[in-house]
Design a protein around this motif. Sequence first.
Motif, mmCIF file in Angstrom:
data_model
loop_
_atom_site.group_PDB
_atom_site.id
_atom_site.type_symbol
_atom_site.label_atom_id
_atom_site.label_comp_id
_atom_site.label_asym_id
_atom_site.label_seq_id
_atom_site.Cartn_x
_atom_site.Cartn_y
_atom_site.Cartn_z
ATOM 1 N N CYS A 323 40.930 35.169 43.678
ATOM 2 C CA CYS A 323 40.723 35.873 44.957
ATOM 3 C C CYS A 323 41.938 35.725 45.874
ATOM 4 C CB CYS A 323 39.466 35.338 45.643
ATOM 5 S SG CYS A 323 37.924 35.800 44.805
ATOM 6 N N ARG A 324 42.535 34.541 45.882
ATOM 7 C CA ARG A 324 43.726 34.331 46.706
ATOM 8 C C ARG A 324 44.856 35.254 46.257
ATOM 9 N NH1 ARG A 324 48.461 32.797 46.639
ATOM 10 N NH2 ARG A 324 48.340 32.403 44.378
ATOM 11 N N GLN A 325 45.002 35.393 44.901
ATOM 12 C CA GLN A 325 46.075 36.230 44.367
ATOM 13 C C GLN A 325 45.833 37.705 44.688
ATOM 14 O OE1 GLN A 325 49.088 35.163 42.662
ATOM 15 N NE2 GLN A 325 49.381 37.210 43.511
ATOM 16 N N ILE A 326 44.585 38.158 44.581
ATOM 17 C CA ILE A 326 44.274 39.546 44.937
ATOM 18 C C ILE A 326 44.647 39.814 46.393
ATOM 19 C CG2 ILE A 326 42.378 41.176 45.302
ATOM 20 C CD1 ILE A 326 40.964 39.880 42.897
ATOM 21 N N ALA A 327 44.262 38.874 47.281
ATOM 22 C CA ALA A 327 44.578 39.028 48.701
ATOM 23 C C ALA A 327 46.084 39.047 48.934
ATOM 24 C CB ALA A 327 43.924 37.903 49.498
ATOM 25 N N GLU A 328 46.818 38.235 48.185
ATOM 26 C CA GLU A 328 48.281 38.191 48.351
ATOM 27 C C GLU A 328 48.908 39.507 47.921
ATOM 28 O OE1 GLU A 328 51.754 35.926 45.968
ATOM 29 O OE2 GLU A 328 50.423 34.567 47.083
ATOM 30 N N TRP A 329 48.458 40.071 46.807
ATOM 31 C CA TRP A 329 48.990 41.375 46.371
ATOM 32 C C TRP A 329 48.671 42.465 47.388
ATOM 33 C CZ3 TRP A 329 46.860 40.325 40.823
ATOM 34 C CH2 TRP A 329 47.851 39.699 40.050
ATOM 35 N N LEU A 330 47.450 42.457 47.898
ATOM 36 C CA LEU A 330 47.072 43.470 48.884
ATOM 37 C C LEU A 330 47.934 43.356 50.139
ATOM 38 C CD1 LEU A 330 43.176 43.317 48.569
ATOM 39 C CD2 LEU A 330 44.656 45.218 47.872
ATOM 40 N N ALA A 331 48.181 42.123 50.552
ATOM 41 C CA ALA A 331 49.002 41.913 51.750
ATOM 42 C C ALA A 331 50.430 42.391 51.546
ATOM 43 C CB ALA A 331 48.984 40.435 52.127
ATOM 44 N N ALA A 332 50.893 42.364 50.280
ATOM 45 C CA ALA A 332 52.257 42.804 49.968
ATOM 46 C C ALA A 332 52.326 44.308 49.728
ATOM 47 C CB ALA A 332 52.771 42.065 48.735
ATOM 48 N N GLY A 333 51.203 45.004 49.899
ATOM 49 C CA GLY A 333 51.197 46.449 49.724
ATOM 50 C C GLY A 333 51.097 46.900 48.290
ATOM 51 N N VAL A 334 50.712 46.012 47.382
ATOM 52 C CA VAL A 334 50.578 46.360 45.964
ATOM 53 C C VAL A 334 49.205 46.984 45.742
ATOM 54 C CG1 VAL A 334 50.522 45.480 43.612
ATOM 55 C CG2 VAL A 334 52.106 44.489 45.285
ATOM 56 N N GLU A 335 49.176 48.097 45.004
ATOM 57 C CA GLU A 335 47.903 48.732 44.671
ATOM 58 C C GLU A 335 47.233 47.912 43.576
ATOM 59 O OE1 GLU A 335 46.087 53.050 43.262
ATOM 60 O OE2 GLU A 335 48.169 52.862 43.882
ATOM 61 N N VAL A 336 46.187 47.197 43.913
ATOM 62 C CA VAL A 336 45.574 46.226 43.023
ATOM 63 C C VAL A 336 44.462 46.870 42.199
ATOM 64 C CG1 VAL A 336 44.354 44.024 42.908
ATOM 65 C CG2 VAL A 336 46.117 44.378 44.643
ATOM 66 N N VAL A 337 44.427 46.551 40.927
ATOM 67 C CA VAL A 337 43.313 46.931 40.049
ATOM 68 C C VAL A 337 42.347 45.753 39.982
ATOM 69 C CG1 VAL A 337 44.717 48.532 38.696
ATOM 70 C CG2 VAL A 337 44.563 46.114 38.001
ATOM 71 N N PRO A 338 41.110 45.953 39.533
ATOM 72 C CA PRO A 338 40.174 44.827 39.436
ATOM 73 C C PRO A 338 40.713 43.705 38.558
ATOM 74 C CG PRO A 338 39.008 46.901 39.211
ATOM 75 C CD PRO A 338 40.474 47.236 39.201
ATOM 76 N N VAL A 339 40.389 42.476 38.947
ATOM 77 C CA VAL A 339 40.784 41.284 38.189
ATOM 78 C C VAL A 339 39.524 40.659 37.595
ATOM 79 C CG1 VAL A 339 41.779 38.967 38.326
ATOM 80 C CG2 VAL A 339 42.820 40.862 39.601
ATOM 81 N N ALA A 340 39.544 40.436 36.288
ATOM 82 C CA ALA A 340 38.381 39.882 35.585
ATOM 83 C C ALA A 340 38.577 38.388 35.362
ATOM 84 C CB ALA A 340 38.183 40.576 34.243
#
Length: 507
Positions: A323-340
Motif C-alpha cells: 500500500c505504501r508503494q502504491i501511494a508513492e507511485w500515485l504521488a509521483a504521477g505514475v498511472e498505477v495498475v492493481p497490485v496483487a
Amino acid sequence: MLLVVLMNMSSCATLPCEDTWASPVLNTLHALLAIALAFGIGQLKQMHQAAVTALRDQTVHSRQLQADKEAVYELASHDALTKLPNRRLFTELASSHLSRARRNHGPQVLLFLDLDRFKLINDSLGHHIGDLLLQAVGSRLTESLRESDIAARLGGDEFVVLLTELDSIEDAAKVARKLIDAIARPYLIDNQEIETRPSIGIAVHPRDGLQLELLMQHADAAMYEAKRAGRGCFRFYDPSLNARSALHLELSARFRRAILSDEFVLHYQPRISLSGYRVTSLEALIRWQHPERGLVFPGEFIDYAEQEGLVIELGNWVVREACRQIAEWLAAGVEVVPVAINISPKQLRDQGFVDVIRETVTHYGFPASLLELEITERCVVEDFERPRQALETLSALGMKIALDDYGTGFSSLSYLKRLPIDIIKIDRSFISDIRQQGNDAAIVASTIALGHNLGLTVIAEGVETREQLMHLRIAGCDEVQGYYFHKPAAAASMVELLRSGTMAEQA
C-alpha cells in the motif's frame, strides 16, 4: 490313632451297662478324650501358623527376587551415573524404532553429542565434579526432549538421541539448537560455576543410512565436523542440509528484527494481457535482503514463518509495504495498475485480517480496487466460513480475488461457486510442458473454457517461451505472467514499465 481309639471307646461307653466298675472307667476315658482333643486342636493351630508363615516368607522371597531382577536389569540396561539408557538398551530401542520407520516411512533423526572442554573440567576440578556435571547434563537433556524421543549416555561425555516422528528434517535443527542452548546454561556445582557446550552431529534416516550402526557412524563424523567448525554448534552429515538449517536458525533469531530493520523487500512481476500486451497488474513478491547472504527467496523462509506462527506478522508487513508503494507511485504521477499480494491460510483466518487491510488502504488514501488478493485452496480447507466472510467483505470494498495454483487441489469447482472469485491462475506445472504433454494442454484448454463460462479472468503462470505464449493465445487465455516478459524486480524498475503501459513481444 490314639484319638480315634478313645473316640470309639467313648462311643461304646454310652451304651447301657450295669457293671459297677464302669463309672470310674468312663470318667477316665472322658478325661483322656479331652486331653487328646486339646492336643489335636493345638497341633492344628501350629500347622496352620506354620503354613501362614511359610506362605509369607515365600511372598517376601518372591518380591525380593523380583526386586533383585529389576535391579540387575537396571544395572545392565541403564547408565549408573545419569540413569539414562546405556548403549545396550539404546541399541535395542532405537533399532526397534528404525524397523518400524522403514515400514511406516516416518522420519527419524540421530543426534550424537559430545561435551566441549569436559576433559579439562574433569582434570582440573576432579572426577567428582565431572560426574555431577554429567548428571546435570543428562537431566537437561531429558527435560528438553519429548517422551517419544530416546536419549542415552554411551560413556564418558558422549550422549546420543533418537528423535522420532518428526514433521520435517528442519525440525532436527531446531531441536539441536534447543539442546545446545539448554546444556550451555551455566551450572552451579559445589559452589563453582561451570560452563560447557555440546557439539552435535546429525544423521537422518534413511538418507544417511538404514541401520543404526551406520547412522551412529555418520552422526559421529558430523559431530567432529561441528567441533572443527568452532564447537558449540551442530552439523548434518549431509553438507547440503547445513546451509539451509543455518538460514532457518538465523531467521528464527532475527525474524522480527529483520522486519523492523527493513531487511524484507517487495519485488514486482507484471501480468500481461494477450490482447495488445498491456500491463494489467503487478504481483508483489516478498524477498529477504539479508545483510550477509544477499537476496533470499521466499521458498527458504515462508514455510518456517508459517510453522512458527510468524506468517501473520510478515503478511501484515506485505500489506503495509504494498500500500505504501502504491501511494508513492500515485504521488509521483505514475498511472498505477492493481497490485496483487499473496495471502496465507493463517493470515486469512486471523480475526484482524480485514481490519488491517481496510485501515491500511484508508490510511494511504487510494481506491481499494488498486489492491488484489491471491489465495490458494489451502486458505479454505480447514475453515471455510471465516475466510468466505472475510473475502466477501473485501470484495465488497472493490478488491478483486484471485485463486492461485488452480488445478493442483481437489475442490476448485466448489470454491469457484461459493467464493467471490474474479480470477483463476493456472499453475505453472501445467504450462511448462504444454507443447509436449497432451494432458496438460487439455487441462489448460478446459480451464480457460470453464473460467470464461463463469465470467472469470484466466491467467497462466510460468510462461517462459514463445511457444508457450502462442499456445495460450490460441487457446484463448486472457493474461500471462512469467520470465518470458519480465522477471520479478524492485519497485524502481517498475516505474518505466508503468509509464509505458505495454510490453513488446520478444523475438
